[in-house]
Design an enzyme around this catalytic site. Structure first.
Site, PDB file in Angstrom:
ATOM      1  N   GLU A   5      45.391  44.794  45.478  1.00 39.80           N
ATOM      2  CA  GLU A   5      45.937  43.471  45.179  1.00 39.80           C
ATOM      3  C   GLU A   5      47.082  43.581  44.178  1.00 39.80           C
ATOM      4  O   GLU A   5      47.003  43.140  43.034  1.00 39.80           O
ATOM      5  CB  GLU A   5      44.816  42.560  44.658  1.00 39.80           C
ATOM      6  CG  GLU A   5      43.759  42.317  45.735  1.00 39.80           C
ATOM      7  CD  GLU A   5      42.452  41.754  45.203  1.00 39.80           C
ATOM      8  OE1 GLU A   5      41.508  41.645  45.998  1.00 39.80           O
ATOM      9  OE2 GLU A   5      42.377  41.438  44.012  1.00 39.80           O
TER      10      GLU A   5
ATOM     11  N   HIS B 191      43.683  38.070  40.692  1.00 36.12           N
ATOM     12  CA  HIS B 191      43.412  38.778  41.953  1.00 36.12           C
ATOM     13  C   HIS B 191      44.469  38.425  42.983  1.00 36.12           C
ATOM     14  O   HIS B 191      45.291  37.546  42.773  1.00 36.12           O
ATOM     15  CB  HIS B 191      42.040  38.368  42.506  1.00 36.12           C
ATOM     16  CG  HIS B 191      40.887  39.007  41.817  1.00 36.12           C
ATOM     17  ND1 HIS B 191      40.154  40.001  42.375  1.00 36.12           N
ATOM     18  CD2 HIS B 191      40.353  38.783  40.587  1.00 36.12           C
ATOM     19  CE1 HIS B 191      39.207  40.378  41.524  1.00 36.12           C
ATOM     20  NE2 HIS B 191      39.309  39.645  40.434  1.00 36.12           N
TER      21      HIS B 191
ATOM     22  N   GLU C  45      43.566  33.622  42.338  1.00 32.64           N
ATOM     23  CA  GLU C  45      43.915  34.340  43.554  1.00 32.64           C
ATOM     24  C   GLU C  45      45.337  34.001  43.977  1.00 32.64           C
ATOM     25  O   GLU C  45      45.677  32.836  44.125  1.00 32.64           O
ATOM     26  CB  GLU C  45      42.971  33.921  44.693  1.00 32.64           C
ATOM     27  CG  GLU C  45      41.508  34.191  44.435  1.00 32.64           C
ATOM     28  CD  GLU C  45      41.093  35.594  44.856  1.00 32.64           C
ATOM     29  OE1 GLU C  45      41.976  36.371  45.293  1.00 32.64           O
ATOM     30  OE2 GLU C  45      39.901  35.907  44.737  1.00 32.64           O
TER      31      GLU C  45
ATOM     32  N   HIS D 181      41.045  45.150  41.697  1.00 36.01           N
ATOM     33  CA  HIS D 181      41.162  45.626  43.075  1.00 36.01           C
ATOM     34  C   HIS D 181      42.547  46.212  43.278  1.00 36.01           C
ATOM     35  O   HIS D 181      43.541  45.478  43.269  1.00 36.01           O
ATOM     36  CB  HIS D 181      40.921  44.466  44.046  1.00 36.01           C
ATOM     37  CG  HIS D 181      39.518  43.959  44.005  1.00 36.01           C
ATOM     38  ND1 HIS D 181      39.192  42.635  44.093  1.00 36.01           N
ATOM     39  CD2 HIS D 181      38.351  44.638  43.872  1.00 36.01           C
ATOM     40  CE1 HIS D 181      37.870  42.510  44.023  1.00 36.01           C
ATOM     41  NE2 HIS D 181      37.348  43.718  43.884  1.00 36.01           N
TER      42      HIS D 181
HETATM   43 ZN   LIG Z   1      40.296  40.837  44.310  1.00 31.48          ZN
END
Ligand SMILES: [Zn+2]
Length: 1251
Positions: free
Chosen positions: A922, A1016, A1101, A919
């Site tokens: 990010e 992420h 994350e 992504h």
């Molecule tokens: Zn992500």
């Protein structure tokens, strides 16, 4: 005989309590026939009783005290008497009794059936026509009191017909204030019931209320207060609201409100004013009401009155309610854009008919290969403003925060969160069934040279090896790396090497040469990355000092050379002659100091505790090289074909030595921003509406300034500003570009501002944000980079901005962009900031930028960090749709020697597979990855052990195109690549397709990685945490228990996050989840777990905001912390290995339970529990499932939704939020969940016991 006791008492002076008992006893005896026969006696008794109660307070207590039957006696007398005087007496007695006791007595009265008695008397009195005013007054007074306790009063009254009695009474007695008041109090209670409200509306109650309220009068304010409340209750019914609008009452309410506003100078009647606003608020829940409100000039009226109230804090409830009404009624606008589709379009060669691009661009499958700006006439369906935002059929406050964040974004209703949990047991079992024949995968052998490497003919002597490896790397450019495209992947084209024999070593190959390419078809264009050559070879130590000086040279000397298209040519930045000022020297001095020790300056003890030697990333950017960066940019392909370089990426970012605390939310910020927005509507002439930057004018997006406005630009890598409009002298509206080939995804931003005035507060509004809440409401600031600061020795991004808030605005979001949901709005992210330097060029970003060119530069510099002991290979996995290469790294240690034992050890090291940045928005994921890479390449003994223990396979950027083009989430195919893992398309999703193929290859060769982790960033949660996959923990969230309880599951998936929570300060175990969701079944984590069979398959994350636990609690996250996280991840892997004490992959898995045994108590408790009761899940252990919403809503009552209809929530929502910003703990959420979990568990255990 019966009277014994009272008599004795009376002889001793007759205590009053006895008198009461005597009277009650007399009354009790009379109940029934004698009551009717002798009304005079009943009058006397009740009159005496009333007198006693009125004069002696304790009498009341005696009657009401527990265990006595006083109330029953009184109620039964009331029912049986037909004498009006007796009835009145008793009603007065009740009135006296119920006045005291804080509602407890009323409760007792209600529980003994008092309500029904009162209603019966009311009905019969009205039917028989003998209702005296006094009787009605007493009855209604009592009913009004009862209404506080008896929730069913409204229903009971309707069923008994009492509602109409009251309405008729009011109609006939409009001038009789004394009687009117209790009647209205009762009516207010009745109106709360929606059925009553509708029927009252039909019988003219609304008109009745207005007869009492208008015209304005200050007489009888208590009457008016009640009436206003009753009216507000009536208007909650949409039928009534419509009735009121049609009767023209909206303007009546507005003028009444203004009358009170003007005359209530001392603010003694704010409750009435608030009540009138509540009437307006309820009326404007329907579209008709909103229209009537704006037609009656409501916006201006409420805006002006609120502005006058702003200075008086006690009037906040009025201002807040006004604000709520105005936001609802603010006419919906469309965004100032010709289309919400991205300003850029990338023509795909291959379009799936069902894919987003085909739908959005009506593009036929196939098509040309070229890139063009999209300025064609637009399809109407593209951005229809949806006018159907009238929630006629539902309550206006059902705005649900449906957005589910992040790696694995999905629109879903949090209430149905359980629906998303995978319940299909078959899907939960890892299925290693090979989906592709091995023949097809053999081509990927070339990416695993190390697994067949035999190192024969090589003297593993450090010096020569070093020479060999580096020559191999520098020689690579001349040997193009194969890009396995779909065409190339036909097995016929590939000469497969012997890949399965791991030991003994395979002989006869040049050990360190890259994979053979002789048989590869059509190599792609040589990579820019590989063709670069740099003569400049600074030693690391020299670099430290030289780079900063060099940076300065470049500003003046090189800027014009390479930034041909730089619009700032001629600005003071590029012409300034930098002189080594004291500041500059100081800057260097600080950095030298930092380079010598642990961390920078005051935070030297930063990394104490953990057994970690994190590479000192605060040194003056050992991985940064200005010239190299520019060269990298030249080889980066963007859809808009950018030619400019943003200064921050060029100069680099040195993490500041100070910590940046989470910003405390200031009271009233959101409200004042909203008022400024409303002001635009009230005073449109004061709005400049001056266009300053517009990508939709592709020839000239930057509009030349007259010196009165800021200049904007974002035509550089990762930039994504689409439009900038000056709305006031120091206020700008900004519109972000959609992801390419998409019509939404706006969150990431990165743009440049110049032409500023010093020490002036500017306000910036990003007006097309999409997520329904943001960490900008919870302490996060934007990032700013000042070029002037960089020049004077502080090249860094800093958190900046005040008055930050994020709220729903008046721009309508088309249903096309919301997946069919109607009536959605965009959100505004607003911040204010000032600038320190004149003639500066400043940059703003959502998070620390990390471009694809930066990655290439860092990888290049990593090569230079290689020592003879390190085995480092950089391959190109494939090329992206946009023509950028996707790098693949292999890092391990060189074998100790070329003896077969050492070669065998070398080849059999377990694999660790890491990836990041699927992504593009990010960027934190890239910073974590940078920390990982630097640690792995570092000189520490830990790094050396780690390299000796594992072979690392790393894809550091899975979505280079998205990063280059400033996307937030998608690739050039307009799709979220982390939703394509189940069935990636070789042409549309090449990086995913080939990464998955690598893993499939490994699975086929029995070399599936020990750990897979995809990095992420999370925009709505604090801290760093992991998502993993567990069958058991998923099943525990469902109700399919019976069959699954037999299931045994290796608990190894918990070990790595557990270690991380012990050694990495930003990491929070409480936020981790190991549940497999259906909506995420096509993400890397789930697919690698299910299809490749990797038990430790994770998403990691990292917050974009900050931490609310651990050492960094209360601080925003910076690149130092992110890089540290990446390094700690490595350390955790080392611990994982050390705890097992084994090197063999399979052996490691076998010893999983031993490892668990050495874990801290949470895991141990889990394992022992499982041993004791096989198949029964854990309960008291740490949480296993956390909902996706970040700050639990009950903690954060920030009113960012204009549709909020919650009266209690609005009054002090901001105050509540500001005091709670710092205290929101996801753990509390977790605790809640585990509580319910344990109760569920208790229940289940009970069931087990019963069996
Ligand atoms: Zn992500």
């Amino acid at each position: 005989m019966k009277m014994n006791k009272p008599k004795m008492a009376s002889e001793k002076g007759v205590p009053s309590t006895s008198k009461v008992q005597i009277l009650l006893a007399q009354l009790e005896r009379m109940t029934g026939d004698s009551m009717l026969k002798d009304p005079e006696a009943s009058r006397q008794i009740t009159s005496k009783l009333l007198h006693l109660i009125q004069t002696q307070e304790k009498t009341g207590r005696e009657v009401m005290s527990k265990g006595t039957s006083g109330m029953e006696v009184i109620l039964s007398s009331l029912e049986s008497t037909r004498d009006s005087q007796t009835t009145l007496n008793i009603l007065c007695i009740l009135s006296e009794l119920l006045t005291l006791g804080k509602g407890r007595r009323v409760g007792a009265f209600v529980s003994k059936g008092g309500t029904g008695v009162l209603l019966r008397i009311l009905i019969s009195a009205s039917r028989e026509g003998h209702s005296s005013e006094e009787l009605m007054l007493q009855l209604h007074s009592l009913l009004a009191k009862v209404g506080l306790k008896d929730r069913k009063l409204g229903v009971k009254a309707r069923l008994s017909g009492a509602v109409n009695v009251t309405v008729n009474l009011i109609k006939k007695n409009l001038q009789n204030i004394k009687l009117l008041l209790p009647c209205l109090q009762v009516l207010r209670v009745y109106s709360v019931n929606m059925v009553n409200a509708i029927s009252l509306g039909k019988s003219g109650a609304i008109e009745l209320m207005f007869k009492i309220l208008a015209p304005y009068s200050k007489k009888n304010t208590s009457l008016i207060k009640v009436t206003v409340d009753a009216l507000a209750a009536l208007l909650k019914s949409k039928t009534n609201a419509r009735r009121a609008v049609e009767a023209g009452y909206v303007s009546t309410l507005l003028s009444l409100y203004m009358d009170w506003h003007r005359h209530d100078t001392w603010h003694r009647h704010t409750v009435i004013r608030k009540g009138l606003l509540c009437c307006l608020r309820n009326i404007t829940n329907i579209r008709l009401g909103r229209r009537a409100f704006t037609n009656a000039d409501g916006m201006r009226i409420l805006y002006n009155s609120s502005s006058e109230c702003l200075t008086v804090r006690t009037l906040d409830p009025l201002v807040n309610t006004s604000s709520l009404i105005m936001r609802k009624c603010f006419p919906k606008n469309r965004l100032p854009l010709p289309t919400i589709k991205s300003a850029f379009h990338h023509q795909l060669t291959h379009v799936l008919p069902s894919g987003p691009v085909a739908q959005l661009y009506s593009q036929p499958p196939g098509g040309r290969t070229n890139t063009q700006l999209c300025n064609e006439p637009l399809k109407k369906v593209d951005d229809v403003v949806d006018d159907s935002d009238d929630n006629e059929d539902m309550d206006a406050d059902t705005e649900i925060d449906t957005e589910n964040e992040e790696d694995e974004k999905d629109e879903k209703d949090p209430r149905s969160v359980n629906e998303d949990i995978e319940k299909d047991i078959n899907k939960l079992h890892p299925q290693k069934s090979p989906s592709r024949p091995f023949e097809e995968l053999k081509v990927y052998e070339r990416f695993f040279v190390e697994l067949t490497e035999d190192f024969q003919g090589h003297n593993i002597d450090c010096s020569t090896t070093a020479a060999t490896t580096s020559s191999s790397s520098s020689a690579r450019p001349s040997r193009p790396v194969i890009v396995p495209t779909a065409q190339a992947l036909s097995p016929n084209h590939v000469t497969t090497q012997n890949s399965q024999v791991l030991c003994p070593p395979h002989k006869g190959r040049d050990p360190l040469s890259p994979p053979s390419t002789a048989t590869a078809p059509l190599p792609p264009p040589a990579l820019q990355l590989d063709t670069l050559r740099f003569s400049k070879e600074l030693s690391k130590k020299e670099e430290m000092q030289q780079e900063l000086l060099h940076a300065l040279e470049c500003v003046s000397v090189k800027a014009e050379a390479f930034l041909n298209a730089d619009k700032h040519k001629g600005s003071s930045i590029s012409t300034r002659k930098p002189s080594p000022s004291p500041l500059l020297l100081e800057g260097i001095a600080i950095r030298c100091l930092a380079g010598g020790g642990s961390d920078c300056g005051s935070e030297g003890t930063e990394d104490e505790g953990a057994v970690l030697e994190v590479p000192d990333t605060a040194q003056l950017l050992p991985l940064h090289d200005l010239d190299l960066y520019v060269e990298m940019v030249k080889g980066t392909h963007s859809v808009p074909q950018y030619t400019e370089v943003a200064y921050p990426d060029y100069f680099g970012h040195v993490a500041p030595t100070f910590r940046e605390p989470l910003l405390e939310r200031v009271y009233g910020v959101q409200r004042s921003k909203i008022f400024q927005d409303i002001e635009r509507l009230i005073h449109p002439n004061e709005i400049l509406d001056k266009l300053l930057y517009d990508l939709d004018v592709p020839s000239c997006p930057v509009i030349e300034s007259d010196g009165e406005s800021l200049k904007f630009n974002s035509q550089f890598e990762s930039g994504n500003l689409r439009k900038a409009i000056q709305v006031r002298k120091y206020e700008y509206d900004l519109v972000l570009n959609s992801d390419i080939n998409s019509n939404h995804h706006h969150q990431w931003f990165y743009f440049e501002v110049s032409g500023m005035r010093v020490a002036t507060m500017y306000r910036f509004n990003i007006i097309n944000c999409e997520k329904s809440n943001s960490q900008f409401n919870y302490g996060m600031q934007v990032l700013m980079y000042s070029v002037q600061e960089a020049i004077i020795g502080r090249p860094r991004w800093v958190r900046t901005g005040t008055d930050i808030c994020y709220y729903k605005n008046h721009f309508a979001r088309s249903s096309i962009a919301t997946g069919g949901q109607k009536g959605k709005s965009y959100y505004t992210m607003s911040f204010s900031t000032s600038f320190r330097h004149k003639d500066d060029v400043c940059y703003f970003a959502y998070h620390y930028p990390y471009t694809y060119s930066s990655l290439k530069m860092h990888l290049f510099k990593l090569e230079a960090m290689r020592t003879p002991e390190i085995y480092l290979r950089q391959d190109v996995l494939c090329e992206t749709l946009g023509g950028n290469s996707c790098p693949l790294l292999t890092i391990t240690a060189m074998p100790e020697s070329n003896s077969s034992d050492h070669i065998c050890q070398f080849r059999n090291r377990p694999l660790i597979f890491l990836s990041a940045r699927v992504h593009p928005g990010e960027t934190n994921a890239s910073w974590v990855m940078k920390g990982t890479l630097e640690f792995l390449m570092g000189a520490s003994s830990q790094a050396a052990s780690l390299r000796e223990a594992y072979i690392f396979k790393i894809v550091p950027m899975l979505n280079p195109d998205g990063v280059v083009n400033g996307n937030d989430r998608c690739s050039l195919s307009g799709e979220d690549l982390n939703r394509q893992w189940q069935n990636p398309d070789a042409e549309l999703h090449p990086t995913i397709y080939h990464t998955k193929s690598l893993l499939q290859y490994l699975a086929h060769t029995q070399r599936a990685p020990l750990v897979f982790c995809d990095y992420h960033g999370h925009s709505r949660k604090k801290n760093v945490f992991m998502y993993g996959c567990s069958v058991k923990e998923t099943i525990w969230q469902t109700n399919i228990s019976a069959a699954s309880t037999e299931l045994q599951e290796d608990l190894g998936y918990r070990a790595l996050p557990k270690i991380l929570s012990q050694i990495a300060p930003a990491f929070s175990m409480g936020s981790c989840s190991f549940v497999v969701e259906r909506s995420k079944e096509s993400t890397a984590r789930v697919v690698v777990w299910r299809e490749i069979g990797v038990q430790r398959s994770y998403t990691m994350e990292s917050t974009v905001c900050g931490c609310d636990q651990g050492k960094y609690k209360g601080f925003q996250i910076g690149t130092r912390e992110l890089e540290e996280m990446g390094a700690q991840f490595c350390v955790a892997l080392l611990r994982l290995k050390r705890m097992t004490g084994v090197h063999n992959h399979q052996h490691l898995l076998d010893l999983e339970s031993d490892l668990i045994g050495t874990q801290p108590k949470v895991v141990r408790c889990l394992s022992t529990q499982l041993q004791r009761v096989p198949g029964v899940k854990l309960s008291s252990c740490s949480t296993t499932y956390v909902m996706d919403e970040d700050e639990p809503s009950f903690l954060e009552a920030v009113d960012y939704s204009a549709e909020s209809n919650d009266e209690d929530g609005e009054a002090d929502s901001e105050a509540g939020a500001s005091s709670r910003v710092m205290s929101g703990t996801p753990d509390s959420c977790a605790v809640r969940l585990s509580d319910s979990e344990s109760s569920k568990e208790a229940w289940k255990t009970g069931c087990v016991a019963n069996q």
